[in-house]
Design a protein around this motif. Sequence first.
Motif, PDB file in Angstrom:
ATOM      1  N   GLN A 283       0.821  -1.207   0.000  1.00  0.00           N
ATOM      2  CA  GLN A 283       0.000   0.000   0.000  1.00  0.00           C
ATOM      3  C   GLN A 283       0.858   1.262   0.000  1.00  0.00           C
ATOM      4  O   GLN A 283       0.401   2.340  -0.353  1.00  0.00           O
ATOM      5  CB  GLN A 283      -0.933  -0.004   1.220  1.00  0.00           C
ATOM      6  CG  GLN A 283      -1.998  -1.103   1.149  1.00  0.00           C
ATOM      7  CD  GLN A 283      -3.079  -0.903   2.183  1.00  0.00           C
ATOM      8  OE1 GLN A 283      -3.656   0.165   2.272  1.00  0.00           O
ATOM      9  NE2 GLN A 283      -3.357  -1.937   2.947  1.00  0.00           N
ATOM     10  N   ASN A 288      -0.820   0.129  -7.568  1.00  0.00           N
ATOM     11  CA  ASN A 288      -2.132  -0.191  -7.028  1.00  0.00           C
ATOM     12  C   ASN A 288      -2.586  -1.513  -7.614  1.00  0.00           C
ATOM     13  O   ASN A 288      -2.583  -1.694  -8.828  1.00  0.00           O
ATOM     14  CB  ASN A 288      -3.126   0.922  -7.372  1.00  0.00           C
ATOM     15  CG  ASN A 288      -4.514   0.631  -6.844  1.00  0.00           C
ATOM     16  OD1 ASN A 288      -5.291  -0.067  -7.470  1.00  0.00           O
ATOM     17  ND2 ASN A 288      -4.825   1.188  -5.690  1.00  0.00           N
ATOM     18  N   SER A 290      -5.507  -3.962  -8.403  1.00  0.00           N
ATOM     19  CA  SER A 290      -6.953  -4.024  -8.558  1.00  0.00           C
ATOM     20  C   SER A 290      -7.427  -5.428  -8.203  1.00  0.00           C
ATOM     21  O   SER A 290      -6.659  -6.262  -7.734  1.00  0.00           O
ATOM     22  CB  SER A 290      -7.316  -3.670 -10.000  1.00  0.00           C
ATOM     23  OG  SER A 290      -8.697  -3.738 -10.183  1.00  0.00           O
ATOM     24  N   LYS A 469      -9.583   0.754  -0.551  1.00  0.00           N
ATOM     25  CA  LYS A 469      -9.119   1.914  -1.294  1.00  0.00           C
ATOM     26  C   LYS A 469      -7.665   2.203  -0.946  1.00  0.00           C
ATOM     27  O   LYS A 469      -7.266   2.124   0.204  1.00  0.00           O
ATOM     28  CB  LYS A 469      -9.979   3.132  -0.974  1.00  0.00           C
ATOM     29  CG  LYS A 469     -11.424   3.004  -1.445  1.00  0.00           C
ATOM     30  CD  LYS A 469     -12.226   4.241  -1.069  1.00  0.00           C
ATOM     31  CE  LYS A 469     -13.678   4.113  -1.522  1.00  0.00           C
ATOM     32  NZ  LYS A 469     -14.489   5.279  -1.104  1.00  0.00           N
ATOM     33  N   THR A 470      -6.897   2.540  -1.959  1.00  0.00           N
ATOM     34  CA  THR A 470      -5.490   2.892  -1.763  1.00  0.00           C
ATOM     35  C   THR A 470      -5.216   4.206  -2.482  1.00  0.00           C
ATOM     36  O   THR A 470      -5.965   4.593  -3.391  1.00  0.00           O
ATOM     37  CB  THR A 470      -4.560   1.787  -2.313  1.00  0.00           C
ATOM     38  OG1 THR A 470      -4.911   1.518  -3.686  1.00  0.00           O
ATOM     39  CG2 THR A 470      -4.693   0.508  -1.519  1.00  0.00           C
ATOM     40  N   GLU A 472      -3.808   7.019  -5.064  1.00  0.00           N
ATOM     41  CA  GLU A 472      -3.539   6.954  -6.498  1.00  0.00           C
ATOM     42  C   GLU A 472      -2.067   6.635  -6.728  1.00  0.00           C
ATOM     43  O   GLU A 472      -1.192   7.093  -5.997  1.00  0.00           O
ATOM     44  CB  GLU A 472      -3.889   8.277  -7.173  1.00  0.00           C
ATOM     45  CG  GLU A 472      -5.386   8.509  -7.292  1.00  0.00           C
ATOM     46  CD  GLU A 472      -5.700   9.697  -8.177  1.00  0.00           C
ATOM     47  OE1 GLU A 472      -4.790  10.153  -8.907  1.00  0.00           O
ATOM     48  OE2 GLU A 472      -6.836  10.170  -8.139  1.00  0.00           O
ATOM     49  N   ALA A 473      -1.812   5.832  -7.742  1.00  0.00           N
ATOM     50  CA  ALA A 473      -0.437   5.415  -8.018  1.00  0.00           C
ATOM     51  C   ALA A 473      -0.197   5.415  -9.519  1.00  0.00           C
ATOM     52  O   ALA A 473      -1.126   5.187 -10.308  1.00  0.00           O
ATOM     53  CB  ALA A 473      -0.192   4.012  -7.444  1.00  0.00           C
ATOM     54  N   GLN A 476      -0.585   0.745 -12.359  1.00  0.00           N
ATOM     55  CA  GLN A 476      -1.861   0.080 -12.122  1.00  0.00           C
ATOM     56  C   GLN A 476      -1.745  -1.389 -12.526  1.00  0.00           C
ATOM     57  O   GLN A 476      -1.397  -1.706 -13.658  1.00  0.00           O
ATOM     58  CB  GLN A 476      -2.971   0.751 -12.936  1.00  0.00           C
ATOM     59  CG  GLN A 476      -3.240   2.198 -12.566  1.00  0.00           C
ATOM     60  CD  GLN A 476      -3.899   2.322 -11.200  1.00  0.00           C
ATOM     61  OE1 GLN A 476      -4.739   1.503 -10.828  1.00  0.00           O
ATOM     62  NE2 GLN A 476      -3.506   3.345 -10.453  1.00  0.00           N
TER      63      GLN A 476
END
Length: 891
Positions: A283, A288, A290, A469-470, A472-473, A476
Amino acid sequence: MNKEYFNPILEKIDAETVILTPNRRLSAMLHKYYQAFQLEQGNTFWLTPAIMPAASWLHQLWNDLTYKKIYSFPFLLNASQEQYLWEKIILKTKENEQLIRITETADLARSAWILLLQWQVDLHHPLFHSSEDYIALNLWVKQFQQLCHENNWIDNAALLNVIIENVLSGMITPPKTIMTYGFTEYSPQLNQLFKHFSQTGTAIKVITQEQKNSAVKNIKRISLLDNENEIQTIALWAKSIHDHHPTASIGCVIPTLDKIRDRAAQVFAEVFAANNTYTVDYQNCPFNISAGKSLSQYPIINTALQLLSIHKMIISTEIFSHILATPFIGEAEMERINRAQFDNQLRLNNISFVDLTLLINENDEKTKLSLTKICPKLAKRLRQFITMANEHSENHTYAAWAQLFTNMLTELGWPGERSLNSEEYQIVDNWLNLLTEFTTLDHVSKPINLSQALHRLNKMASHKIFQPKTPEAPIQVLGLLEAAAMPFDYLWIAGMDDISWPPSPKPNPFIPKRIQRDLSMPHATAERELTFCKILTKEFERCAQHVIFSHADKIDALELQPSPLIKNHQTITISELQLKEYISPSQKIFLSKELEKIIDDQGPNVNIDEKIRGGVSVIKQQALCPFKSFSEWRLHAHKLESPLPGLRAKDRGIVIHKALEIVWAKIQNHAALISYDDGELHELIQTSISEALNVTPHSHSEFKQYISLEKQRLHQLISEWLQIEKQRPPFSIMTNEKTVQFTLGQLPLTMRIDRIDKLEDGTKLIIDYKTGKNNEINSWFSDRPEEPQLPLYSLLDPTNTSGITFAQLYPGEHCFKGVSHYTMDIKGIKLISEIKKTTALSWSEQVAQWNDTLTKLSNDFYHGIAKVDPKNSDQTCMRCTLQPLCRINEE
């Protein structure tokens, strides 16, 4: 794709424009681009545009319609309510008699109904009468429609048809413009809606994904060793790109992400932690992951469901062990040692099912396993929990059960004493949302009992997919459909082998295959899958300027080839990616080691006050491996037992020993044995077995048929053995299951001797029962004997002992296996002079050798000799559970 490509489109958005996407991720991306666009224009505030998934838009249209009109509209069902109704319908029909998995069948039937509406299939088609499955679906659909009609309900699959009707009647105001983005296809049902909106003057536009600049695309393909290597290489590639271009958007597409999410997260975290810039917690990394998991798979929710299940009072030890070990319960830290000890006691007693009523009984002082005595805090909470559950044995509404479940969990101290981290907090919040959704079942169901309510809650939790929820990165990690139409600077798509892409067709079993084929319904045929995969592959090729397709060379032993859909792209090798050499965090720690080698195979002497338990096992383990003996009998390092239904192997051994003890206590000698007729002997054996079974743990008591069969097995075993005993020369029983104290060297031992017979000449024959068949007397002769028990017994009275023997009680292979001072006329007992394994020439010399050998082993144990030195590593270490402690494999 450069986000500036969207600017000409975004600047045309106004209050009467709707932009539809197939999923929330694309909607969020367009909202983000719209925000950036407005900021670039110098705006500080603006109207939030209508950018949303198509399903959300339909719900918005429905809500607007129902809010504007005063007359009654049908009640729109949610997914949980629909699932409940489908299961209810299937359970009540005769087809249910052949079904085992009702929930899965309901899922398939509901999916079939959705497809029928989306592809506008007529249920009156003759093919729906050509198979039992199709007929069953027809019946279920009619019952579902009837239920909805009678109760004025509407399901989500039929919602679009209702929307279309209201568009035609003018009750829904059409938007000025509808733009769609990211759809690979439109169902005929959705196309019909767009057609009617178009007829009312709505402009329907499709946003296509094309690169703004005309730069040459860089699309490659690569083959990698296996799936694990593929994931690791993607992570290394993403890290390499990010290190050189920190602001670049990077997409990593893994088709099976929903199945391997945790492993993918671990690999990415380890790769990004390798430079010591990021922690191993993914995290906090610049990526991130999904694809969520079902809510019931998260430990904190799994514990909640396990806790609620104990209302049954009699629960499996597996569940109760989880409750004893979980941190998500009251006083878990305070009582953790006591709870671990209690768990161990349950396992030692082979208790497969726990009766909570007995465990938490405050007044029963005779209860051996009293939770009240060992873990009073937990026992108190369980009593309060059970009292609350018993007070609500009648039927209640779902809303009442949701409140009660919350109260019951609070009574048990869930979710624990420590503060929740960010992910756990989100999970608990989602659990509360699930309970809220659970209450909506009151609209479609009558009040139910506690077991039914819990069963439904478990199903809903297993179906509810949740992803914390994490932040924004730039990187992806996505599944296939999530990534479609997402713009990136760099994109890697994995799993592009010839088996997986395109995948095999999976037509719905409740819809005639011919109809699915003719209408080209999703997953219906290989041609349909190929067409869809071609579209998606082209979509990926347009998603970024730099694209890599990859596939594994093999899955297990299956050799793979690249998918035909990517074969036209240029091949590259892993060396051309110019990735840095990867060293995992564990390897990095290992390589940075400064080793100090200490030979530590010497423990302290046995203290005068130290009680050594284990008896002969102490000497046996010392012979097999000194470290094993030291660890088990001085450090008390033992493997946790695993409770089994019925009797374990050692329990069966205890029963047969006890039964034979009772038999010989009654018979006493050879003369009495041969005087018994078959009926008397049969009755004696039967009584002895029944009495012997009472000394074992009671976990077998509920398996009456099993115990009946076990009695028959034991009866036959003992009967056959007594026939062999009858053929021996006369003897009498001197010792029968007797415990003796004996000091060997400096070590006092407590031993239990199965039997000592007095022979006609007054000497002793020592007997040890064995219920296995691999009993070899050669295991007595070496400086490290594998079976030192009988040689040790011979040292108790060496002058009057004339022989030692195994009594092997094994179906079809009953026999004695032993050695003696002189010929005893017992088949299987040999003279010591006939044994090739020993150097002793006489019985007295052999006893002296045993004395020297066993005394040395005893003294070694007493003086703390604990070297990791298995006698035979293949055999000794095979069943040993101490490898993590001795670390012999690191040698």
